[in-house]
Scaffold this motif. Sequence first.
Motif, PDB file in Angstrom:
ATOM      1  N   HIS A  43     -11.062  22.189  -0.455  1.00  0.00           N
ATOM      2  CA  HIS A  43     -11.686  22.827   0.704  1.00  0.00           C
ATOM      3  C   HIS A  43     -12.425  21.760   1.509  1.00  0.00           C
ATOM      4  N   HIS A  44     -12.845  22.146   2.694  1.00  0.00           N
ATOM      5  CA  HIS A  44     -13.615  21.225   3.538  1.00  0.00           C
ATOM      6  C   HIS A  44     -14.951  20.921   2.867  1.00  0.00           C
ATOM      7  N   CYS A  45     -15.376  19.671   2.941  1.00  0.00           N
ATOM      8  CA  CYS A  45     -16.648  19.252   2.349  1.00  0.00           C
ATOM      9  C   CYS A  45     -17.546  18.637   3.411  1.00  0.00           C
ATOM     10  N   ALA A  46     -18.842  18.867   3.248  1.00  0.00           N
ATOM     11  CA  ALA A  46     -19.823  18.189   4.084  1.00  0.00           C
ATOM     12  C   ALA A  46     -19.893  16.739   3.630  1.00  0.00           C
ATOM     13  N   GLU A  47     -20.089  15.846   4.565  1.00  0.00           N
ATOM     14  CA  GLU A  47     -20.245  14.439   4.189  1.00  0.00           C
ATOM     15  C   GLU A  47     -21.624  13.959   4.609  1.00  0.00           C
ATOM     16  N   PRO A  48     -22.285  13.194   3.830  1.00  0.00           N
ATOM     17  CA  PRO A  48     -21.858  12.714   2.517  1.00  0.00           C
ATOM     18  C   PRO A  48     -22.064  13.785   1.448  1.00  0.00           C
ATOM     19  N   LEU A  49     -21.284  13.678   0.394  1.00  0.00           N
ATOM     20  CA  LEU A  49     -21.444  14.589  -0.737  1.00  0.00           C
ATOM     21  C   LEU A  49     -22.758  14.275  -1.440  1.00  0.00           C
ATOM     22  N   GLY A  50     -23.389  15.316  -1.975  1.00  0.00           N
ATOM     23  CA  GLY A  50     -24.579  15.102  -2.783  1.00  0.00           C
ATOM     24  C   GLY A  50     -24.187  14.990  -4.243  1.00  0.00           C
ATOM     25  N   HIS A  51     -24.837  14.114  -4.973  1.00  0.00           N
ATOM     26  CA  HIS A  51     -24.580  13.955  -6.413  1.00  0.00           C
ATOM     27  C   HIS A  51     -25.912  13.822  -7.119  1.00  0.00           C
ATOM     28  N   PHE A  52     -26.149  14.736  -8.061  1.00  0.00           N
ATOM     29  CA  PHE A  52     -27.366  14.718  -8.857  1.00  0.00           C
ATOM     30  C   PHE A  52     -26.979  14.677 -10.323  1.00  0.00           C
ATOM     31  N   GLU A  53     -27.781  13.961 -11.085  1.00  0.00           N
ATOM     32  CA  GLU A  53     -27.503  13.819 -12.510  1.00  0.00           C
ATOM     33  C   GLU A  53     -28.700  14.329 -13.299  1.00  0.00           C
ATOM     34  N   THR A  54     -28.416  15.209 -14.273  1.00  0.00           N
ATOM     35  CA  THR A  54     -29.442  15.652 -15.202  1.00  0.00           C
ATOM     36  C   THR A  54     -29.138  15.008 -16.550  1.00  0.00           C
ATOM     37  N   HIS A  55     -29.919  15.324 -17.564  1.00  0.00           N
ATOM     38  CA  HIS A  55     -29.665  14.714 -18.868  1.00  0.00           C
ATOM     39  C   HIS A  55     -28.380  15.232 -19.510  1.00  0.00           C
ATOM     40  N   ILE A  56     -27.859  16.405 -19.073  1.00  0.00           N
ATOM     41  CA  ILE A  56     -26.626  16.933 -19.682  1.00  0.00           C
ATOM     42  C   ILE A  56     -25.523  17.240 -18.673  1.00  0.00           C
ATOM     43  N   SER A  57     -25.781  17.066 -17.377  1.00  0.00           N
ATOM     44  CA  SER A  57     -24.785  17.464 -16.375  1.00  0.00           C
ATOM     45  C   SER A  57     -24.758  16.517 -15.183  1.00  0.00           C
ATOM     46  N   HIS A  58     -23.658  16.648 -14.429  1.00  0.00           N
ATOM     47  CA  HIS A  58     -23.540  16.060 -13.096  1.00  0.00           C
ATOM     48  C   HIS A  58     -23.320  17.224 -12.151  1.00  0.00           C
ATOM     49  N   VAL A  59     -24.014  17.226 -11.020  1.00  0.00           N
ATOM     50  CA  VAL A  59     -23.870  18.280 -10.025  1.00  0.00           C
ATOM     51  C   VAL A  59     -23.449  17.622  -8.708  1.00  0.00           C
ATOM     52  N   PHE A  60     -22.346  18.123  -8.146  1.00  0.00           N
ATOM     53  CA  PHE A  60     -21.843  17.628  -6.867  1.00  0.00           C
ATOM     54  C   PHE A  60     -22.011  18.716  -5.819  1.00  0.00           C
ATOM     55  N   LEU A  61     -22.679  18.385  -4.725  1.00  0.00           N
ATOM     56  CA  LEU A  61     -22.890  19.312  -3.618  1.00  0.00           C
ATOM     57  C   LEU A  61     -21.907  18.960  -2.506  1.00  0.00           C
TER      58      LEU A  61
END
Length: 146
Positions: A43-61
């Motif tokens: 699908h279409h994505c906003a740029e830049p993508l957001g990337h957050f890292e927790t101690h057990i996960s990666h989250v991409f916005l």
Amino acid sequence: MPLDKQRKLQKTDLRSAGSTRLTLPDTPEDVLNALKNVATYPHHCAEPLGHFETHISHVFLTGDYAYKLKKPLALGFLDYSSLELRRRSCERELELNRRFAPQLYLGLATIVRTAAGIELRWVAPGDSGEVGRGDGGAEVSEAVVL
């Protein structure tokens, strides 16, 4: 030589050998690098993508959606060391949290390795058609879609 460096050398050596049928295992870094590229998403994505890292996960916005991947690790209180264990954890998270926030927990995405590279496959609510862009592929990870 550090294992990370050996793995990179091994991949380079094998790929330069000219074998087009060779399938190499994906590393967590391969998947993360692919998910930092807007072309990976169906699908279409906003740029830049957001990337957050927790101690057990990666989250991409990506704009309208967020994708939460479990890290391949084992701690005393959880075990995400295999694809199957990460998949079960994603399914359980979706099942539990959808009861109270169904508008937020939208589904599960499958991340696959195809001949073209790493793809994320998921159909957004209201969309029609096939999941993702390609056929086949080897599953390398799962993600909770928010």
